[in-house]
Design a protein around this motif. Structure first.
Motif, PDB file in Angstrom:
ATOM      1  N   ILE A  29      -8.733 -25.955 -39.816  1.00 38.64           N
ATOM      2  CA  ILE A  29      -8.483 -24.776 -40.165  1.00 38.64           C
ATOM      3  C   ILE A  29      -6.875 -24.425 -40.314  1.00 38.64           C
ATOM      4  O   ILE A  29      -6.460 -23.905 -41.340  1.00 38.64           O
ATOM      5  CB  ILE A  29      -9.269 -23.483 -39.676  1.00 38.64           C
ATOM      6  N   ILE A  77      -4.915 -26.042 -43.159  1.00 40.46           N
ATOM      7  CA  ILE A  77      -5.185 -25.641 -44.299  1.00 40.46           C
ATOM      8  C   ILE A  77      -4.144 -24.401 -44.371  1.00 40.46           C
ATOM      9  O   ILE A  77      -3.743 -24.225 -45.515  1.00 40.46           O
ATOM     10  CB  ILE A  77      -6.666 -25.038 -44.611  1.00 40.46           C
ATOM     11  N   ASP A 120     -12.970 -17.532 -39.613  1.00 39.16           N
ATOM     12  CA  ASP A 120     -13.232 -17.179 -41.054  1.00 39.16           C
ATOM     13  C   ASP A 120     -12.724 -16.274 -41.711  1.00 39.16           C
ATOM     14  O   ASP A 120     -11.692 -16.433 -42.688  1.00 39.16           O
ATOM     15  CB  ASP A 120     -14.821 -17.055 -41.092  1.00 39.16           C
ATOM     16  N   THR A 174      -9.123 -16.652 -44.152  1.00 39.66           N
ATOM     17  CA  THR A 174      -9.288 -16.284 -45.695  1.00 39.66           C
ATOM     18  C   THR A 174      -8.570 -15.159 -46.307  1.00 39.66           C
ATOM     19  O   THR A 174      -8.181 -15.053 -47.215  1.00 39.66           O
ATOM     20  CB  THR A 174     -10.782 -16.078 -45.656  1.00 39.66           C
ATOM     21  N   PHE A 213     -13.007 -22.543 -49.141  1.00 45.94           N
ATOM     22  CA  PHE A 213     -12.834 -22.445 -47.444  1.00 45.94           C
ATOM     23  C   PHE A 213     -14.028 -21.336 -47.263  1.00 45.94           C
ATOM     24  O   PHE A 213     -14.840 -21.408 -46.403  1.00 45.94           O
ATOM     25  CB  PHE A 213     -11.443 -22.012 -47.270  1.00 45.94           C
ATOM     26  N   TYR A 266     -17.477 -21.881 -44.891  1.00 39.90           N
ATOM     27  CA  TYR A 266     -17.281 -21.326 -43.711  1.00 39.90           C
ATOM     28  C   TYR A 266     -18.109 -20.024 -43.299  1.00 39.90           C
ATOM     29  O   TYR A 266     -18.848 -19.809 -42.350  1.00 39.90           O
ATOM     30  CB  TYR A 266     -15.765 -20.846 -42.942  1.00 39.90           C
ATOM     31  N   ASN A 292     -16.560 -29.017 -45.961  1.00 37.03           N
ATOM     32  CA  ASN A 292     -15.257 -28.687 -46.323  1.00 37.03           C
ATOM     33  C   ASN A 292     -14.204 -29.634 -45.925  1.00 37.03           C
ATOM     34  O   ASN A 292     -13.212 -29.826 -46.795  1.00 37.03           O
ATOM     35  CB  ASN A 292     -14.919 -27.522 -45.495  1.00 37.03           C
ATOM     36  N   ASN A 334     -11.639 -30.504 -48.988  1.00 39.13           N
ATOM     37  CA  ASN A 334     -10.051 -30.477 -48.844  1.00 39.13           C
ATOM     38  C   ASN A 334      -9.549 -31.760 -49.534  1.00 39.13           C
ATOM     39  O   ASN A 334      -8.387 -31.590 -50.277  1.00 39.13           O
ATOM     40  CB  ASN A 334      -9.771 -30.671 -47.451  1.00 39.13           C
TER      41      ASN A 334
END
Length: 318
Positions: free
Chosen positions: A108, A111, A190, A194, A240, A244, A276, A280
């Motif tokens: 995470i 990303i 999350d 996001t 994403f 999630y 995920n 990616n």
């Protein structure tokens, strides 16, 4: 010293037929195979790409490495599905729980860092080489790894979480976690990432529109490339969130209502989250023109039959 609870958290679930168990095992095996092979290929391609910023290559490699580790951890779920039990005992359950929390956290963070790094490259092109040197980015990756490890340990000891085999999701997961911790996980894992990527996307939209107006006045067509890059940011954010949000929302609803979600919902939401790590690769590698060309070159070297000409593929350019 705490003892790992190897009893299933789904003792009331209905047993599956051998056919469904076989299909379930094949489903997990396909996901794991795509994650492992895709991220190994991603690392190989990243090493070969010459006209990509060094800092971007560092972050891309970090993302691929931790997604690859998620794939390796998931191989235990293949065995668990086929054997209908956890295959590596109490210590393996403990290690799996801690390692999966750490690897998901680093995936995470990687990303988010890639999006921030690209955002700075676009919005601060002159200061970017000074701010984001390879040395600083490497130090940032190490710091984030230590932070993710500390977070994983804190979840276990501060929350007094106990690793427990989940027969539905086919993993070892922490049990007896409080409602507050579930809300915290939804927010930190999350909502915050996001929201961060959404804000980046919103800011880039404004910059792109201003850029597009200036280019149109000069009769320049470069605005199309900006729009394609923006679409990539949108795909990243939506993918994403789509992977999630269902899982962590389900956990919060379960804790709040006191009722468990149907077995198939628990299974699909968790493995959507794991997937995920496969998506990616598609987003950050196959949607990038430079990566696509390098990937084709590597495949042509390994498999000469791939040298045949094919029609150009219209994809999003990062």
């Amino acid at each position: 010293m705490s003892t790992v609870n190897m009893n299933s958290t789904s003792t009331d679930s209905v047993g599956l037929s051998p056919v469904l168990i076989a299909l379930r095992t094949c489903f997990i095996a396909i996901i794991v195979l795509l994650i492992i092979s895709g991220n190994i290929f991603s690392i190989a391609v990243t090493r070969r790409v010459s006209n990509l910023a060094v800092t971007t290559k560092i972050l891309m490699t970090s993302l691929a490495v931790y997604d690859l580790l998620i794939g390796f951890l998931a191989t235990l779920s293949i065995a668990a599905s086929a054997m209908d039990r956890w295959p590596v005992g109490d210590l393996g359950c403990e290690i799996f729980s801690l390692s999966s929390t750490f690897c998901f956290g680093m995936s995470i963070l990687s990303i988010v860092c890639i999006n921030i790094e690209r955002f700075l490259a676009v919005t601060r092109p002159y200061k970017f080489p000074v701010w984001c040197t390879p040395s600083r980015v490497k130090k940032a990756v190490v710091f984030l790894a230590l932070f993710s490890l500390a977070f994983s340990i804190a979840v276990k000891f501060m929350a007094k979480a106990l690793p427990e085999y989940d027969k539905i999701k086919l993993i070892c997961d922490y049990s007896n976690i409080s409602t507050f911790m579930h809300y915290g996980a939804l927010f930190v894992i999350d909502i915050v990432p996001t929201s961060t990527m959404s804000l980046i996307y919103y800011r880039l939209i404004k910059i792109s529109r201003q850029h597009e107006q200036r280019l149109n006045q000069n009769g320049n067509n470069e605005a199309n490339n900006d729009n394609k890059a923006l679409k990539t940011f949108l795909v990243v954010t939506l993918t994403f969130a789509g992977c999630y949000t269902p899982f962590f929302t389900m956990r919060v609803v379960e804790t709040t209502s006191g009722e468990s979600a149907p077995d198939w919902v628990q299974f699909l939401t968790y493995w959507l989250l794991v997937s995920n790590s496969m998506f990616n690769v598609i987003i950050y590698c196959l949607f990038n023109k430079v990566f696509r060309q390098t990937a084709k070159k590597i495949l042509s070297e390994r498999f000469p039959c791939c040298n045949r000409s094919v029609a150009p593929l219209e994809v999003i350019v990062l």
